[in-house]
Design a protein around this motif. Structure first.
Motif, PDB file in Angstrom:
ATOM      1  N   LYS A  62      -0.114  17.747 -11.393  1.00  0.00           N
ATOM      2  CA  LYS A  62       0.856  18.486 -10.598  1.00  0.00           C
ATOM      3  C   LYS A  62       0.306  18.858  -9.227  1.00  0.00           C
ATOM      4  N   ASN A  63       1.191  18.852  -8.242  1.00  0.00           N
ATOM      5  CA  ASN A  63       0.877  19.254  -6.860  1.00  0.00           C
ATOM      6  C   ASN A  63      -0.054  18.274  -6.151  1.00  0.00           C
ATOM      7  N   ASN A  64      -0.369  17.150  -6.806  1.00  0.00           N
ATOM      8  CA  ASN A  64      -1.229  16.124  -6.203  1.00  0.00           C
ATOM      9  C   ASN A  64      -2.584  16.664  -5.759  1.00  0.00           C
ATOM     10  N   THR A  65      -3.091  17.642  -6.465  1.00  0.00           N
ATOM     11  CA  THR A  65      -4.379  18.250  -6.102  1.00  0.00           C
ATOM     12  C   THR A  65      -5.530  17.747  -6.955  1.00  0.00           C
ATOM     13  N   GLN A  66      -5.225  17.200  -8.114  1.00  0.00           N
ATOM     14  CA  GLN A  66      -6.278  16.707  -9.003  1.00  0.00           C
ATOM     15  C   GLN A  66      -5.798  15.462  -9.730  1.00  0.00           C
ATOM     16  N   CYS A  67      -6.780  14.747 -10.310  1.00  0.00           N
ATOM     17  CA  CYS A  67      -6.492  13.586 -11.146  1.00  0.00           C
ATOM     18  C   CYS A  67      -6.960  13.867 -12.569  1.00  0.00           C
ATOM     19  N   ALA A  68      -6.378  13.151 -13.491  1.00  0.00           N
ATOM     20  CA  ALA A  68      -6.832  13.173 -14.884  1.00  0.00           C
ATOM     21  C   ALA A  68      -7.114  11.745 -15.308  1.00  0.00           C
ATOM     22  N   GLY A  69      -8.225  11.541 -15.970  1.00  0.00           N
ATOM     23  CA  GLY A  69      -8.604  10.202 -16.402  1.00  0.00           C
ATOM     24  C   GLY A  69      -8.523  10.049 -17.910  1.00  0.00           C
ATOM     25  N   ILE A  84      -9.786   7.525 -27.397  1.00  0.00           N
ATOM     26  CA  ILE A  84      -9.482   7.784 -25.983  1.00  0.00           C
ATOM     27  C   ILE A  84     -10.011   9.155 -25.582  1.00  0.00           C
ATOM     28  N   LEU A  85     -10.740   9.218 -24.475  1.00  0.00           N
ATOM     29  CA  LEU A  85     -11.279  10.471 -23.964  1.00  0.00           C
ATOM     30  C   LEU A  85     -10.463  10.925 -22.758  1.00  0.00           C
ATOM     31  N   PHE A  86     -10.271  12.248 -22.680  1.00  0.00           N
ATOM     32  CA  PHE A  86      -9.616  12.860 -21.518  1.00  0.00           C
ATOM     33  C   PHE A  86     -10.688  13.351 -20.559  1.00  0.00           C
ATOM     34  N   VAL A  87     -10.568  12.978 -19.288  1.00  0.00           N
ATOM     35  CA  VAL A  87     -11.518  13.392 -18.252  1.00  0.00           C
ATOM     36  C   VAL A  87     -10.744  14.230 -17.237  1.00  0.00           C
ATOM     37  N   CYS A 119      -9.612  10.235  -6.470  1.00  0.00           N
ATOM     38  CA  CYS A 119     -10.376   9.434  -7.434  1.00  0.00           C
ATOM     39  C   CYS A 119      -9.547   8.233  -7.893  1.00  0.00           C
ATOM     40  N   HIS A 120     -10.206   7.091  -8.077  1.00  0.00           N
ATOM     41  CA  HIS A 120      -9.536   5.868  -8.515  1.00  0.00           C
ATOM     42  C   HIS A 120     -10.061   5.443  -9.891  1.00  0.00           C
ATOM     43  N   GLU A 121      -9.354   4.489 -10.484  1.00  0.00           N
ATOM     44  CA  GLU A 121      -9.758   3.996 -11.809  1.00  0.00           C
ATOM     45  C   GLU A 121     -11.148   3.379 -11.771  1.00  0.00           C
ATOM     46  N   SER A 122     -11.471   2.688 -10.671  1.00  0.00           N
ATOM     47  CA  SER A 122     -12.798   2.079 -10.569  1.00  0.00           C
ATOM     48  C   SER A 122     -13.899   3.143 -10.567  1.00  0.00           C
ATOM     49  N   ASP A 123     -13.615   4.319  -9.974  1.00  0.00           N
ATOM     50  CA  ASP A 123     -14.608   5.390  -9.973  1.00  0.00           C
ATOM     51  C   ASP A 123     -14.868   5.900 -11.382  1.00  0.00           C
ATOM     52  N   VAL A 124     -13.801   6.074 -12.167  1.00  0.00           N
ATOM     53  CA  VAL A 124     -13.961   6.538 -13.546  1.00  0.00           C
ATOM     54  C   VAL A 124     -14.654   5.481 -14.394  1.00  0.00           C
ATOM     55  N   SER A 125     -14.340   4.210 -14.145  1.00  0.00           N
ATOM     56  CA  SER A 125     -14.979   3.128 -14.893  1.00  0.00           C
ATOM     57  C   SER A 125     -16.479   3.127 -14.683  1.00  0.00           C
ATOM     58  N   ARG A 126     -16.903   3.356 -13.418  1.00  0.00           N
ATOM     59  CA  ARG A 126     -18.343   3.367 -13.149  1.00  0.00           C
ATOM     60  C   ARG A 126     -19.063   4.517 -13.852  1.00  0.00           C
ATOM     61  N   LEU A 127     -18.342   5.586 -14.154  1.00  0.00           N
ATOM     62  CA  LEU A 127     -18.960   6.716 -14.846  1.00  0.00           C
ATOM     63  C   LEU A 127     -19.216   6.417 -16.325  1.00  0.00           C
ATOM     64  N   PHE A 128     -18.444   5.478 -16.906  1.00  0.00           N
ATOM     65  CA  PHE A 128     -18.523   5.259 -18.352  1.00  0.00           C
ATOM     66  C   PHE A 128     -18.833   3.822 -18.755  1.00  0.00           C
ATOM     67  N   ASP A 129     -18.910   2.876 -17.802  1.00  0.00           N
ATOM     68  CA  ASP A 129     -19.062   1.484 -18.223  1.00  0.00           C
ATOM     69  C   ASP A 129     -20.450   1.175 -18.775  1.00  0.00           C
TER      70      ASP A 129
END
Length: 253
Positions: A43-50, A9-12, A19-29
């Motif tokens: 925290k603070n709803n300012t960023q996402c982690a994938g 498992i990689l941390f992004v 950002c949505h899961e589909s966006d991250v999928s397109r980066l690595f599929d």
């Protein structure tokens, strides 16, 4: 390279909040062994982690090397192995209630749990051994090909095998023609690379303004025939026309 222990498992990090899961999928599929991608709000709803899951640790390591300078919306992303659960707990340490609870339970509880864990390990080992035997039988029936190696096409490959068969010993080459004149090798590679057994791609053009054509080599003709089936309804140019593909009559080096 990352400080964490190698993992499937990689941390992004540093993803924008929208950002949505589909966006991250397109980066690595396009990477071999890609299985899934998940996104959480930090925290603070300012960023996402994938979190991107691969089939093996080797596939995850290849993705880190290939995507070392990956950017999203003009910002370079943080890419590293995800921390194991034990590592997170070691950094956080047990809280006061956990320490008190463990101390009160005593050694008798620990010895009983050890016996239970030993029995669970034996049962899990037997189940895993049976599952491995079943997988070997499945691969043998499918000419040695594990459907999970097809990544996003796993389920379709399983259904296709029920209706089709092919040569699993001879290599196969797929001839794709009628491609747009401005098609790039990277675009075609993104299409054929997820298939198990992919070996090489050659993109050619008839003229400056004419259409392009390509040859994709695979380990077996069985896989090549499955690729042709998938390409028949692959929406390459957004018009839903699919890609014209057929088995090459003669391998071209």
């Amino acid at each position: 390279m990352t400080r964490n222990a190698p993992s499937k498992i990689l941390f992004v990090g540093a993803l924008p909040a929208e950002c949505h899961e589909s966006d991250v999928s397109r980066l690595f599929d396009d990477m071999p062994g890609f299985e899934s991608a998940n996104v959480i709000i930090t925290k603070n709803n300012t960023q996402c982690a994938g979190f991107v899951t691969f089939e093996t640790i080797d596939d995850a390591e290849s993705a880190i090397l290939e995507k070392a300078n990956l950017e999203y919306q003009g910002k370079r992303l943080i890419l590293e192995f995800a921390k194991a659960k034990k590592d997170k707990e070691r950094e956080r340490g047990p809280d006061r209630r956990e320490r008190s609870y463990d101390r009160d339970r005593g050694n008798d509880r620990d010895r009983g749990n050890d016996r239970d864990r030993g029995n669970d390990r034996d049962r899990n080992r037997d189940r895993n051994r049976e599952r491995d035997y079943d997988r070997r039988d499945d691969r043998r029936e499918r000419g040695g090909i594990d459907p999970r190696s097809m990544g996003p096409y796993e389920k379709r490959f399983q259904q296709w095998l029920k209706r089709n068969s092919g040569d699993t010993r001879s290599p196969g080459t797929v001839f794709m023609h009628g491609l747009p004149s401005d098609a790039t090798e990277r675009e075609i590679m993104h299409i054929v690379r997820p298939f198990a057994g992919f070996k090489a791609l050659r993109l050619l053009r008839k003229g400056d303004n004419d259409s392009s054509y390509a040859f994709a080599d695979f380990d077996t003709q069985l896989i090549a025939n499955f690729v042709i089936d998938v390409l028949s309804d692959y929406d390459f140019d957004g018009r839903g026309r699919g890609i014209k593909a057929e088995m090459s009559r003669k391998r071209r080096d």
